[in-house]
Design a protein around this motif. Structure first.
Motif, PDB file in Angstrom:
ATOM      1  N   MET A   1       0.835  -1.163   0.000  1.00  0.00           N
ATOM      2  CA  MET A   1       0.000   0.000   0.000  1.00  0.00           C
ATOM      3  C   MET A   1       0.886   1.234   0.000  1.00  0.00           C
ATOM      4  N   THR A   2       0.484   2.243  -0.716  1.00  0.00           N
ATOM      5  CA  THR A   2       1.201   3.517  -0.690  1.00  0.00           C
ATOM      6  C   THR A   2       0.244   4.608  -0.218  1.00  0.00           C
ATOM      7  N   PHE A   3       0.835   5.620   0.410  1.00  0.00           N
ATOM      8  CA  PHE A   3       0.077   6.748   0.927  1.00  0.00           C
ATOM      9  C   PHE A   3       0.823   8.014   0.560  1.00  0.00           C
ATOM     10  N   SER A   4       0.122   8.947  -0.062  1.00  0.00           N
ATOM     11  CA  SER A   4       0.734  10.233  -0.395  1.00  0.00           C
ATOM     12  C   SER A   4      -0.200  11.343   0.042  1.00  0.00           C
ATOM     13  N   VAL A   5       0.390  12.494   0.316  1.00  0.00           N
ATOM     14  CA  VAL A   5      -0.369  13.636   0.822  1.00  0.00           C
ATOM     15  C   VAL A   5      -0.076  14.846  -0.041  1.00  0.00           C
ATOM     16  N   LYS A   6      -1.123  15.604  -0.353  1.00  0.00           N
ATOM     17  CA  LYS A   6      -0.941  16.879  -1.043  1.00  0.00           C
ATOM     18  C   LYS A   6      -1.726  17.934  -0.287  1.00  0.00           C
ATOM     19  N   GLY A  18      -3.793   0.648  -3.009  1.00  0.00           N
ATOM     20  CA  GLY A  18      -3.465  -0.741  -2.700  1.00  0.00           C
ATOM     21  C   GLY A  18      -4.379  -1.324  -1.651  1.00  0.00           C
ATOM     22  N   ARG A  19      -3.778  -2.153  -0.777  1.00  0.00           N
ATOM     23  CA  ARG A  19      -4.530  -2.848   0.265  1.00  0.00           C
ATOM     24  C   ARG A  19      -4.066  -2.365   1.635  1.00  0.00           C
ATOM     25  N   LEU A  20      -4.995  -1.886   2.423  1.00  0.00           N
ATOM     26  CA  LEU A  20      -4.683  -1.472   3.794  1.00  0.00           C
ATOM     27  C   LEU A  20      -5.031  -2.646   4.708  1.00  0.00           C
ATOM     28  N   ASP A  21      -4.151  -3.659   4.665  1.00  0.00           N
ATOM     29  CA  ASP A  21      -4.343  -4.832   5.509  1.00  0.00           C
ATOM     30  C   ASP A  21      -3.550  -4.657   6.802  1.00  0.00           C
ATOM     31  N   THR A  22      -3.517  -5.687   7.625  1.00  0.00           N
ATOM     32  CA  THR A  22      -2.866  -5.594   8.929  1.00  0.00           C
ATOM     33  C   THR A  22      -1.389  -5.261   8.795  1.00  0.00           C
ATOM     34  N   ASP A  40      -6.514  19.955  12.652  1.00  0.00           N
ATOM     35  CA  ASP A  40      -7.334  21.150  12.842  1.00  0.00           C
ATOM     36  C   ASP A  40      -7.821  21.718  11.508  1.00  0.00           C
ATOM     37  N   LYS A  41      -7.401  21.124  10.396  1.00  0.00           N
ATOM     38  CA  LYS A  41      -7.787  21.576   9.056  1.00  0.00           C
ATOM     39  C   LYS A  41      -8.854  20.658   8.481  1.00  0.00           C
ATOM     40  N   HIS A  42      -9.253  20.977   7.253  1.00  0.00           N
ATOM     41  CA  HIS A  42     -10.143  20.079   6.523  1.00  0.00           C
ATOM     42  C   HIS A  42      -9.283  18.991   5.901  1.00  0.00           C
ATOM     43  N   LEU A  43      -9.541  17.745   6.259  1.00  0.00           N
ATOM     44  CA  LEU A  43      -8.804  16.610   5.733  1.00  0.00           C
ATOM     45  C   LEU A  43      -9.693  15.831   4.771  1.00  0.00           C
ATOM     46  N   VAL A  44      -9.078  15.357   3.707  1.00  0.00           N
ATOM     47  CA  VAL A  44      -9.777  14.528   2.725  1.00  0.00           C
ATOM     48  C   VAL A  44      -8.981  13.245   2.554  1.00  0.00           C
ATOM     49  N   LEU A  45      -9.660  12.125   2.588  1.00  0.00           N
ATOM     50  CA  LEU A  45      -9.035  10.849   2.266  1.00  0.00           C
ATOM     51  C   LEU A  45      -9.614  10.371   0.945  1.00  0.00           C
ATOM     52  N   ASP A  46      -8.753  10.229  -0.046  1.00  0.00           N
ATOM     53  CA  ASP A  46      -9.161   9.769  -1.371  1.00  0.00           C
ATOM     54  C   ASP A  46      -8.866   8.266  -1.440  1.00  0.00           C
ATOM     55  N   LEU A  47      -9.933   7.474  -1.467  1.00  0.00           N
ATOM     56  CA  LEU A  47      -9.782   6.015  -1.450  1.00  0.00           C
ATOM     57  C   LEU A  47     -10.026   5.384  -2.818  1.00  0.00           C
ATOM     58  N   GLU A  48      -9.899   6.173  -3.867  1.00  0.00           N
ATOM     59  CA  GLU A  48     -10.188   5.694  -5.222  1.00  0.00           C
ATOM     60  C   GLU A  48      -9.371   4.452  -5.576  1.00  0.00           C
ATOM     61  N   LYS A  49      -8.143   4.377  -5.094  1.00  0.00           N
ATOM     62  CA  LYS A  49      -7.266   3.260  -5.456  1.00  0.00           C
ATOM     63  C   LYS A  49      -7.071   2.276  -4.304  1.00  0.00           C
ATOM     64  N   LEU A  50      -7.874   2.416  -3.252  1.00  0.00           N
ATOM     65  CA  LEU A  50      -7.800   1.482  -2.124  1.00  0.00           C
ATOM     66  C   LEU A  50      -8.730   0.303  -2.412  1.00  0.00           C
ATOM     67  N   PHE A  52      -8.837  -2.674  -0.546  1.00  0.00           N
ATOM     68  CA  PHE A  52      -9.185  -3.467   0.631  1.00  0.00           C
ATOM     69  C   PHE A  52      -8.819  -2.689   1.885  1.00  0.00           C
ATOM     70  N   ILE A  53      -9.631  -2.829   2.936  1.00  0.00           N
ATOM     71  CA  ILE A  53      -9.298  -2.239   4.227  1.00  0.00           C
ATOM     72  C   ILE A  53      -9.635  -3.255   5.318  1.00  0.00           C
ATOM     73  N   SER A  54      -8.690  -3.474   6.220  1.00  0.00           N
ATOM     74  CA  SER A  54      -8.872  -4.416   7.326  1.00  0.00           C
ATOM     75  C   SER A  54      -9.341  -3.671   8.570  1.00  0.00           C
ATOM     76  N   SER A  55      -9.622  -4.415   9.607  1.00  0.00           N
ATOM     77  CA  SER A  55     -10.019  -3.790  10.866  1.00  0.00           C
ATOM     78  C   SER A  55      -8.899  -2.915  11.417  1.00  0.00           C
ATOM     79  N   SER A  56      -7.655  -3.277  11.164  1.00  0.00           N
ATOM     80  CA  SER A  56      -6.521  -2.451  11.601  1.00  0.00           C
ATOM     81  C   SER A  56      -6.524  -1.106  10.884  1.00  0.00           C
TER      82      SER A  56
END
Length: 100
Positions: A1-6, A18-22, A40-50, A52-56
């Motif tokens: 899994m990769t994570f990038s911030v802009k 990718g996959r956000l597994d354990t 304290d700002k407005h945060l956006v999570l873009d999950l277009e390319k995610l 799978f997500i696990s309980s973790s």
């Protein structure tokens, strides 16, 4: 899994791919710190390319939500694939976040 911030226009956008597994959640816990620091700002999570997500992974998003609430920010989740949205729905997390 990769994570990038802009950053732009007072919004911090995190993109997961990718996959956000354990196993990936351990690394993501470190990478998400930049969003925690800016909760304290407005945060956006873009999950277009995610795919799978696990309980973790859900636990880390819940921690981010808690931090934004404590600091007066907000969080929006965008571009959720149906299979990932189903996990949010089944676990009851869908009602905890704002989705677009």
């Amino acid at each position: 899994m990769t994570f990038s911030v802009k950053e732009g226009d007072g919004t911090l956008t995190g993109m997961l791919d990718g996959r956000l597994d354990t196993a990936a959640a351990q690394e993501f816990a470190k990478e998400i710190q930049v969003m925690m620091d800016n909760a304290d700002k407005h945060l956006v999570l873009d999950l277009e390319k995610l795919s799978f997500i696990s309980s973790s992974g859900l636990r880390l998003l819940l921690a981010l939500r808690k931090e934004t609430m404590a600091k007066g920010g907000d969080i929006t989740i965008i571009n959720v694939l149906p299979e990932v949205k189903q996990v949010f729905t089944i676990t009851g997390f869908y009602s905890l976040f704002q989705f677009q």
